[in-house]
Design a protein around this motif. Sequence first.
Motif, short mmCIF file in Angstrom:
data_model
loop_
_atom_site.label_atom_id
_atom_site.label_comp_id
_atom_site.label_asym_id
_atom_site.label_seq_id
_atom_site.Cartn_x
_atom_site.Cartn_y
_atom_site.Cartn_z
N ARG A 199 0.85 -1.21 0.00
CA ARG A 199 0.00 0.00 0.00
C ARG A 199 0.88 1.25 0.00
O ARG A 199 0.60 2.22 -0.72
CB ARG A 199 -0.94 0.01 1.21
CG ARG A 199 -2.14 -0.85 1.03
CD ARG A 199 -3.18 -0.66 2.15
NE ARG A 199 -4.13 -1.74 2.08
CZ ARG A 199 -4.01 -2.90 2.74
NH1 ARG A 199 -2.99 -3.10 3.55
NH2 ARG A 199 -4.90 -3.85 2.60
N GLN A 200 1.95 1.25 0.79
CA GLN A 200 2.87 2.39 0.82
C GLN A 200 3.49 2.60 -0.56
O GLN A 200 3.61 3.73 -1.03
CB GLN A 200 4.00 2.14 1.84
CG GLN A 200 3.57 2.23 3.28
CD GLN A 200 4.75 1.95 4.22
OE1 GLN A 200 5.51 1.01 4.01
NE2 GLN A 200 4.88 2.76 5.26
N LYS A 210 2.25 1.68 -3.48
CA LYS A 210 1.22 2.14 -4.41
C LYS A 210 0.89 3.62 -4.18
O LYS A 210 0.69 4.37 -5.15
CB LYS A 210 -0.04 1.28 -4.30
CG LYS A 210 0.16 -0.11 -4.92
CD LYS A 210 -1.12 -0.90 -4.95
CE LYS A 210 -0.91 -2.21 -5.71
NZ LYS A 210 -2.17 -2.90 -5.97
N ARG A 211 0.88 4.06 -2.92
CA ARG A 211 0.65 5.49 -2.63
C ARG A 211 1.79 6.32 -3.19
O ARG A 211 1.57 7.38 -3.80
CB ARG A 211 0.52 5.72 -1.12
CG ARG A 211 -0.84 5.38 -0.58
CD ARG A 211 -1.02 5.86 0.87
NE ARG A 211 -1.87 4.90 1.54
CZ ARG A 211 -1.49 4.01 2.44
NH1 ARG A 211 -0.23 3.96 2.84
NH2 ARG A 211 -2.34 3.17 2.97
N THR A 257 -5.42 -2.88 -2.49
CA THR A 257 -5.87 -1.57 -2.97
C THR A 257 -5.43 -0.48 -2.00
O THR A 257 -5.19 -0.73 -0.83
CB THR A 257 -7.39 -1.54 -3.12
OG1 THR A 257 -7.99 -1.88 -1.88
CG2 THR A 257 -7.85 -2.51 -4.20
N VAL A 258 -5.35 0.75 -2.54
CA VAL A 258 -4.93 1.89 -1.73
C VAL A 258 -6.15 2.60 -1.20
O VAL A 258 -7.12 2.77 -1.84
CB VAL A 258 -4.07 2.87 -2.57
CG1 VAL A 258 -3.63 4.05 -1.73
CG2 VAL A 258 -2.88 2.16 -3.14
#
Length: 188
Positions: A146-147, A149-150, A187-188
């Motif tokens: 998630r990190q 992807k952000r 997913t983010v």
Amino acid sequence: MATTKNNSVKFLSGERWKELELKKGVTTKRYAISNRGRIVSFKTKIEEGYILRPRLTQGYPSVTIGREANRQNYYLHRLVAEYFTKKPSPKHNFVIHVDHMKENNKADNLKWVKHEDQISHALKDPNVVLRQNPEEGPKLNAGKVRQIKRALKAKNQPTLKALAKQFKVSDMQIHRIKTGENWSHVTV
């Protein structure tokens, strides 16, 4: 399975053979394994048969024996161990290669061990590169992905190389996360 057809099997120095005990109807041929890790197919006499050339299955030499529905894959190291090495107890269900070489299936290089001993032996294998600290667990998890992807969606997006260095993975791993090839379920 490839075979080497000669007029006769040339026995190696100190080589002993034992015929495989197969279920009736599995095959019309007979097979024998040697304490040197070789397998032969024959009709009446081992020396009149031919040596089978095994293929690698997960890095281990193996052969397939049987017809259509009865086919079965046999790992040579397991056959050699079953016919030529003593099993200390029923809990000794795993066969290790003492020298860690999967293709060295000589009886004196094989040993029956318990599961925990097999794991301990595998951790000492010089042919396998392990993480410096196995207690760290996997390099990536859902939170780290998630990190990543952000960061990939941010205006001041870092380079793939910078992200790879930060998370101690390859640039290709970051690229696969970016394209959705890996970790698409996160997913983010």
